[in-house]
Design an enzyme around this catalytic site. Structure first.
Site, mmCIF file in Angstrom:
data_model
loop_
_atom_site.group_PDB
_atom_site.id
_atom_site.type_symbol
_atom_site.label_atom_id
_atom_site.label_comp_id
_atom_site.label_asym_id
_atom_site.label_seq_id
_atom_site.Cartn_x
_atom_site.Cartn_y
_atom_site.Cartn_z
ATOM 1 N N GLY A 153 39.929 64.638 56.610
ATOM 2 C CA GLY A 153 39.560 65.566 55.542
ATOM 3 C C GLY A 153 39.046 64.855 54.302
ATOM 4 N N HIS A 155 31.118 61.584 56.769
ATOM 5 C CA HIS A 155 31.589 62.508 57.814
ATOM 6 C C HIS A 155 30.454 63.436 58.251
ATOM 7 C CE1 HIS A 155 35.431 61.824 55.399
ATOM 8 N NE2 HIS A 155 35.787 61.411 56.597
ATOM 9 N N ASP A 211 34.833 52.049 59.695
ATOM 10 C CA ASP A 211 36.123 51.565 60.180
ATOM 11 C C ASP A 211 35.864 50.808 61.484
ATOM 12 O OD1 ASP A 211 38.110 53.100 58.289
ATOM 13 O OD2 ASP A 211 36.530 54.492 58.851
ATOM 14 N N LEU A 236 30.671 55.123 51.436
ATOM 15 C CA LEU A 236 31.394 56.354 51.109
ATOM 16 C C LEU A 236 32.773 56.301 51.747
ATOM 17 C CD1 LEU A 236 28.742 59.200 51.499
ATOM 18 C CD2 LEU A 236 29.229 57.737 49.551
ATOM 19 N N SER A 290 36.777 58.517 51.378
ATOM 20 C CA SER A 290 37.605 59.523 50.682
ATOM 21 C C SER A 290 38.373 58.848 49.550
ATOM 22 C CB SER A 290 38.586 60.166 51.667
ATOM 23 O OG SER A 290 37.873 60.722 52.755
#
Ligand code: AMP
Length: 294
Positions: free
Chosen positions: A31, A37, A153, A187, A189
């Site tokens: 999220g 994403h 990642d 980018l 979160s």
């Protein structure tokens, strides 16, 4: 776009599409969605008849002193971004679905072995056991044909690729390039935690990787030299950052390369800005002796 919490309902939707010979694309997330994403979702949207995005902040991949309790959340924005990227379903399982009786009751885990012994795995003990286990659970729940991860990642993608092969998951893995701000900052979160000054300095993470790649292009192949270059770039351009690790790792095993790089290599780093920990990487792949960067 429908938000679904119940596995039974999810399975009904998946079965209907599969009956009609459609394929299912899946993008797992925690999220607080951003354009990184969204890029995964767009690709998955283009490739498949049904696009399922999940949001679950997985407690078992966070260490005791990490940011699980304060991981950023914005459910309304997540809904808008996923719907805008063309998702059919936002799957938001609850804790009881993912860890019946709570994580402490779970006995059977997926152990990523030596792959988890380096880089993020060494810095965050237990992290990849939590990641691999939750991804396995999500793959069982969603049963996608294709699953999409980000290169951001990098070690995670390697662990998941290995898990899919070793455990025979009937799913195709797609790893997509890291989406960056104009400054080069990947980018994430977690960028929301950064002050304006830290954010400015954090652009040095990709700057340092680019510097190392520039050296590779001029013929440098010595891994410790590349690592030193990255370190000195970071010290100069991100003076308030605290380096957790900088490594050149074998892309297949994640083990550090201590001499000359000759095969596919990941340059990976993790840097703290205050208590915020950022990671980034670049991949050097060789084809016919020629290096390529991604
Ligand atoms: P997260 O919500 O951080 O667990 O990330 C969910 C997925 O999005 C993972 O496969 C990440 O690698 C991917 N992702 C995160 N940031 C980026 C980015 N900047 N570019 C591309 N993919 C990303």
């Amino acid at each position: 776009m429908d938000e679904i919490r119940e596995p039974v309902e999810l399975r009904r939707r998946v079965a209907a599409v599969r009956c009609a010979a459609g394929t299912i694309g899946f993008v797992p997330t925690m999220g607080y969605l951003h354009e990184g994403h969204v890029a995964l979702m767009r690709k998955a949207r283009a490739d498949n008849e049904l696009l399922i995005v999940s949001r679950y902040v997985n407690p078992t991949q966070f260490g005791a002193t990490e940011d699980f309790g304060r991981y950023p959340r914005d459910e309304r924005r997540d809904h808008q971004l996923a719907a805008g990227a063309g998702a059919d379903i936002l799957f938001v399982p609850d804790d009881e679905t993912m860890y019946p009786g709570g994580p402490a009751r779970q006995q059977v885990w997926i152990d990523p072995g030596g792959l988890a012994g380096h880089l993020e795995g060494a810095a965050r003990p237990g992290h990849f056991r939590g990641v691999a286990t939750v991804v396995a659970k999500l793959l069982h729940l969603v049963q996608p044909d294709r699953v999409y991860f980000g290169q951001k990642d990098g070690q995670q993608s390697t662990v998941i690729a290995r898990m899919i092969v070793d455990l025979g998951f009937p799913v195709e893995l797609h790893v997509l390039p890291t989406v960056r701000e104009e400054s080069g900052l990947a980018l994430s979160s977690r960028n929301v935690y950064l002050s304006a000054e830290q954010r400015r300095e954090a652009a040095a993470l990709s700057g340092a990787l680019q510097q190392a790649w520039a050296a590779v292009l001029t013929g440098e192949r010595d891994a410790p030299t590349l690592v030193r270059l990255i370190g000195s770039y970071l010290r100069e351009h991100a003076p308030s950052g605290r380096m957790d690790y900088v490594e050149a790792a074998d892309l297949a095993t994640m083990a550090p390369i201590l001499g000359v790089i000759g095969g596919d290599t990941m340059l990976a780093l993790a840097v703290f800005f205050g208590s915020t920990r950022l990671i980034d990487n670049g991949m050097i792949r060789f084809r016919d002796g020629q290096p390529f960067w991604s």
